[in-house]
Write an enzyme that holds these catalytic residues in place. Structure first.
Site, mmCIF file in Angstrom:
data_model
loop_
_atom_site.group_PDB
_atom_site.id
_atom_site.type_symbol
_atom_site.label_atom_id
_atom_site.label_comp_id
_atom_site.label_asym_id
_atom_site.label_seq_id
_atom_site.Cartn_x
_atom_site.Cartn_y
_atom_site.Cartn_z
ATOM 1 N N ASN A 88 5.825 -2.243 -12.329
ATOM 2 C CA ASN A 88 5.175 -2.731 -11.110
ATOM 3 C C ASN A 88 5.873 -2.254 -9.834
ATOM 4 O O ASN A 88 5.234 -2.119 -8.798
ATOM 5 C CB ASN A 88 5.166 -4.272 -11.148
ATOM 6 C CG ASN A 88 4.832 -4.868 -9.795
ATOM 7 O OD1 ASN A 88 3.675 -4.892 -9.371
ATOM 8 N ND2 ASN A 88 5.849 -5.346 -9.070
ATOM 9 N N GLY A 139 10.386 -4.835 -10.216
ATOM 10 C CA GLY A 139 10.012 -5.258 -8.864
ATOM 11 C C GLY A 139 9.347 -6.614 -8.850
ATOM 12 O O GLY A 139 8.311 -6.808 -8.203
ATOM 13 N N ALA A 140 9.964 -7.576 -9.544
ATOM 14 C CA ALA A 140 9.280 -8.859 -9.782
ATOM 15 C C ALA A 140 9.744 -9.996 -8.886
ATOM 16 O O ALA A 140 9.302 -11.125 -9.060
ATOM 17 C CB ALA A 140 9.438 -9.259 -11.245
ATOM 18 N N SER A 141 10.612 -9.727 -7.931
ATOM 19 C CA SER A 141 11.136 -10.870 -7.164
ATOM 20 C C SER A 141 10.131 -11.410 -6.157
ATOM 21 O O SER A 141 10.285 -12.518 -5.659
ATOM 22 C CB SER A 141 12.445 -10.476 -6.465
ATOM 23 O OG SER A 141 12.226 -9.379 -5.620
ATOM 24 N N TYR A 172 1.609 8.800 -2.112
ATOM 25 C CA TYR A 172 1.276 7.593 -2.886
ATOM 26 C C TYR A 172 0.128 7.895 -3.878
ATOM 27 O O TYR A 172 0.188 7.512 -5.054
ATOM 28 C CB TYR A 172 0.881 6.488 -1.911
ATOM 29 C CG TYR A 172 0.664 5.124 -2.527
ATOM 30 C CD1 TYR A 172 1.738 4.354 -2.958
ATOM 31 C CD2 TYR A 172 -0.627 4.598 -2.653
ATOM 32 C CE1 TYR A 172 1.541 3.087 -3.497
ATOM 33 C CE2 TYR A 172 -0.834 3.332 -3.184
ATOM 34 C CZ TYR A 172 0.254 2.582 -3.605
ATOM 35 O OH TYR A 172 0.043 1.331 -4.148
ATOM 36 N N ALA A 173 -0.899 8.612 -3.406
ATOM 37 C CA ALA A 173 -2.048 8.943 -4.275
ATOM 38 C C ALA A 173 -1.586 9.793 -5.456
ATOM 39 O O ALA A 173 -2.003 9.556 -6.605
ATOM 40 C CB ALA A 173 -3.117 9.678 -3.470
ATOM 41 N N ALA A 174 -0.719 10.777 -5.175
ATOM 42 C CA ALA A 174 -0.219 11.640 -6.259
ATOM 43 C C ALA A 174 0.590 10.822 -7.258
ATOM 44 O O ALA A 174 0.469 10.991 -8.480
ATOM 45 C CB ALA A 174 0.630 12.769 -5.685
ATOM 46 N N SER A 175 1.403 9.893 -6.748
ATOM 47 C CA SER A 175 2.236 9.089 -7.658
ATOM 48 C C SER A 175 1.363 8.184 -8.537
ATOM 49 O O SER A 175 1.604 8.050 -9.731
ATOM 50 C CB SER A 175 3.253 8.251 -6.872
ATOM 51 O OG SER A 175 2.639 7.160 -6.208
ATOM 52 N N LYS A 176 0.345 7.584 -7.943
ATOM 53 C CA LYS A 176 -0.479 6.634 -8.696
ATOM 54 C C LYS A 176 -1.470 7.352 -9.606
ATOM 55 O O LYS A 176 -1.750 6.903 -10.728
ATOM 56 C CB LYS A 176 -1.203 5.690 -7.728
ATOM 57 C CG LYS A 176 -0.258 4.794 -6.926
ATOM 58 C CD LYS A 176 0.542 3.869 -7.833
ATOM 59 C CE LYS A 176 1.383 2.876 -7.056
ATOM 60 N NZ LYS A 176 2.110 1.942 -7.923
HETATM 61 P P1 NAP Z 1 5.658 -5.276 -2.329
HETATM 62 O O1 NAP Z 1 5.257 -6.590 -1.801
HETATM 63 O O2 NAP Z 1 6.135 -4.245 -1.380
HETATM 64 O O3 NAP Z 1 6.749 -5.496 -3.484
HETATM 65 C C1 NAP Z 1 7.234 -4.375 -4.169
HETATM 66 C C2 NAP Z 1 8.362 -4.803 -5.062
HETATM 67 O O4 NAP Z 1 8.858 -3.638 -5.748
HETATM 68 C C3 NAP Z 1 9.530 -5.397 -4.283
HETATM 69 O O5 NAP Z 1 9.993 -6.532 -4.983
HETATM 70 C C4 NAP Z 1 10.576 -4.281 -4.319
HETATM 71 O O6 NAP Z 1 11.902 -4.775 -4.368
HETATM 72 C C5 NAP Z 1 10.262 -3.636 -5.641
HETATM 73 N N1 NAP Z 1 10.776 -2.283 -5.735
HETATM 74 C C6 NAP Z 1 10.442 -1.211 -4.988
HETATM 75 N N2 NAP Z 1 11.130 -0.140 -5.385
HETATM 76 C C7 NAP Z 1 11.938 -0.559 -6.401
HETATM 77 C C8 NAP Z 1 12.867 0.083 -7.231
HETATM 78 N N3 NAP Z 1 13.173 1.373 -7.090
HETATM 79 N N4 NAP Z 1 13.480 -0.639 -8.195
HETATM 80 C C9 NAP Z 1 13.216 -1.945 -8.364
HETATM 81 N N5 NAP Z 1 12.329 -2.608 -7.595
HETATM 82 C C10 NAP Z 1 11.709 -1.919 -6.620
HETATM 83 O O7 NAP Z 1 4.474 -4.572 -3.144
HETATM 84 P P2 NAP Z 1 3.212 -5.175 -3.905
HETATM 85 O O8 NAP Z 1 2.088 -5.172 -2.966
HETATM 86 O O9 NAP Z 1 3.553 -6.408 -4.646
HETATM 87 O O10 NAP Z 1 2.952 -4.001 -4.951
HETATM 88 C C11 NAP Z 1 3.350 -4.074 -6.307
HETATM 89 C C12 NAP Z 1 2.757 -2.880 -7.027
HETATM 90 O O11 NAP Z 1 1.332 -2.912 -6.883
HETATM 91 C C13 NAP Z 1 3.204 -1.543 -6.449
HETATM 92 O O12 NAP Z 1 3.390 -0.609 -7.484
HETATM 93 C C14 NAP Z 1 2.039 -1.125 -5.570
HETATM 94 O O13 NAP Z 1 1.954 0.258 -5.407
HETATM 95 C C15 NAP Z 1 0.873 -1.688 -6.366
HETATM 96 N N6 NAP Z 1 -0.329 -1.901 -5.571
HETATM 97 C C16 NAP Z 1 -0.325 -2.782 -4.530
HETATM 98 C C17 NAP Z 1 -1.487 -2.937 -3.791
HETATM 99 C C18 NAP Z 1 -1.572 -3.901 -2.621
HETATM 100 O O14 NAP Z 1 -2.634 -3.943 -1.979
HETATM 101 N N7 NAP Z 1 -0.549 -4.669 -2.325
HETATM 102 C C19 NAP Z 1 -2.633 -2.212 -4.104
HETATM 103 C C20 NAP Z 1 -2.586 -1.332 -5.176
HETATM 104 C C21 NAP Z 1 -1.438 -1.187 -5.903
HETATM 105 P P3 NAP Z 1 12.840 -4.767 -3.053
HETATM 106 O O15 NAP Z 1 12.207 -5.767 -2.123
HETATM 107 O O16 NAP Z 1 14.147 -5.209 -3.593
HETATM 108 O O17 NAP Z 1 12.834 -3.386 -2.522
#
Ligand code: NAP
Length: 247
Positions: free
Chosen positions: A90, A12-14, A155-159
């Site tokens: 991620n 999920g790095a894009s 989400y809580a259960a997954s994390k």
């Molecule tokens: P985001 O902006 O929604 O980006 C998530 C990324 O994950 C997107 O690039 C998405 O790709 C990709 N993704 C989702 N499902 C996927 C799959 N099945 N296979 C491959 N790629 C997938 O989220 P973020 O805020 O950067 O969060 C990144 C991580 O940090 C997550 O695990 C999230 O739970 C965790 N986190 C975030 C926060 C926060 O406040 N933002 C807080 C705590 C934890 P597509 O766009 O192609 O779907």
């Protein structure tokens, strides 16, 4: 910082946090494998950005919940580079709803996207890294996996599951010099949090001792530390990066 391997796969790095992790790791000299699911243009843009700054990057498309595709992706990386040095799980989603209204499918969709995908990644990385006798993995969990949250039972259960799972992988990998750790971000400015209601954002901001949300780069720097040899004696750990919101 020094790293035991020469490359890293970031799921999920894009964009958002994943993209910042790729930027930071490339800045430390690792070749980064940018995984994306659905937006090739973002992955391509990030690759170009990293390369224009002298970094090494490659793009690898797969859905992290697709076991076969994840396995194939790791095989491709090992075939290309001769190793998988580091993995960052991620990729993640939310699908919030109060538990009383949440359908089982809605619960399981988040477990699959966050926990199942990380399990597949950790297991496949452990296979490769066991042969190499080196490697490190960071799972991006969440503060919600530590303290729970209304509307986020899935989400809580997954994390929370990712945290417990990482510790178990840490036991299994330790004899072969492979480390597994978690980062638990609080609130980070990304697309995921931009969906939060304004009043909820204000409420959280009031309760964060450091008085602001994190940047993706702050999560990325902590991730790089745990992956690196600077953390060579740290495994099974959970590093809170939450501005003091949950101590
Ligand atoms: P985001 O902006 O929604 O980006 C998530 C990324 O994950 C997107 O690039 C998405 O790709 C990709 N993704 C989702 N499902 C996927 C799959 N099945 N296979 C491959 N790629 C997938 O989220 P973020 O805020 O950067 O969060 C990144 C991580 O940090 C997550 O695990 C999230 O739970 C965790 N986190 C975030 C926060 C926060 O406040 N933002 C807080 C705590 C934890 P597509 O766009 O192609 O779907």
């Amino acid at each position: 910082m020094q790293f035991c391997g020469k490359n890293a796969l970031i799921t999920g790095a894009s964009k958002s946090i994943g993209a910042d992790i790729a930027r930071v790791l490339a800045g430390y000299g690792l070749k980064v494998w940018i995984n994306y699911r659905s937006k090739p243009e973002l992955a391509e843009g990030l690759k170009n950005e990293i390369e224009s700054q002298g970094g090494k990057a490659a793009i690898i498309q797969f859905d992290a919940t697709n076991e076969e595709a994840f396995i194939e992706a790791i095989a491709t990386i090992v075939e290309s580079d001769g190793e998988l040095g580091h993995l960052v799980n991620n990729a993640g989603i939310t699908n919030d709803k109060l538990a009383l209204r949440m359908k089982t499918d809605e619960f399981m969709s988040v477990i699959d996207a966050n926990l199942k995908s990380s399990f597949i990644g950790c297991r496949e990385a452990l296979k490769v890294m066991s042969k190499q006798r080196f490697g490190s993995v960071v799972n991006i969990a969440s503060i919600i996996g530590e303290r729970g949250n209304a509307g986020q039972t899935n989400y809580a259960a997954s994390k929370g599951g990712m945290i417990a799972m990482s510790k178990s992988f840490a036991y299994e990998g330790a004899a072969r010099n492979i480390r597994f750790n978690c980062i638990t971000p609080g609130f980070v400015q990304t697309d995921m949090t931009s969906e939060l209601k304004e009043e909820l954002k204000e409420y959280y901001l009031k309760n964060i001792p450091l008085g602001r949300f994190a940047t993706g780069m702050e999560i990325a720097q902590s991730t790089a530390f745990l992956l690196s040899e600077s953390a060579s004696y740290i495994t099974g750990e959970v590093l809170k990066v939450n501005g003091g919101l949950y101590m």
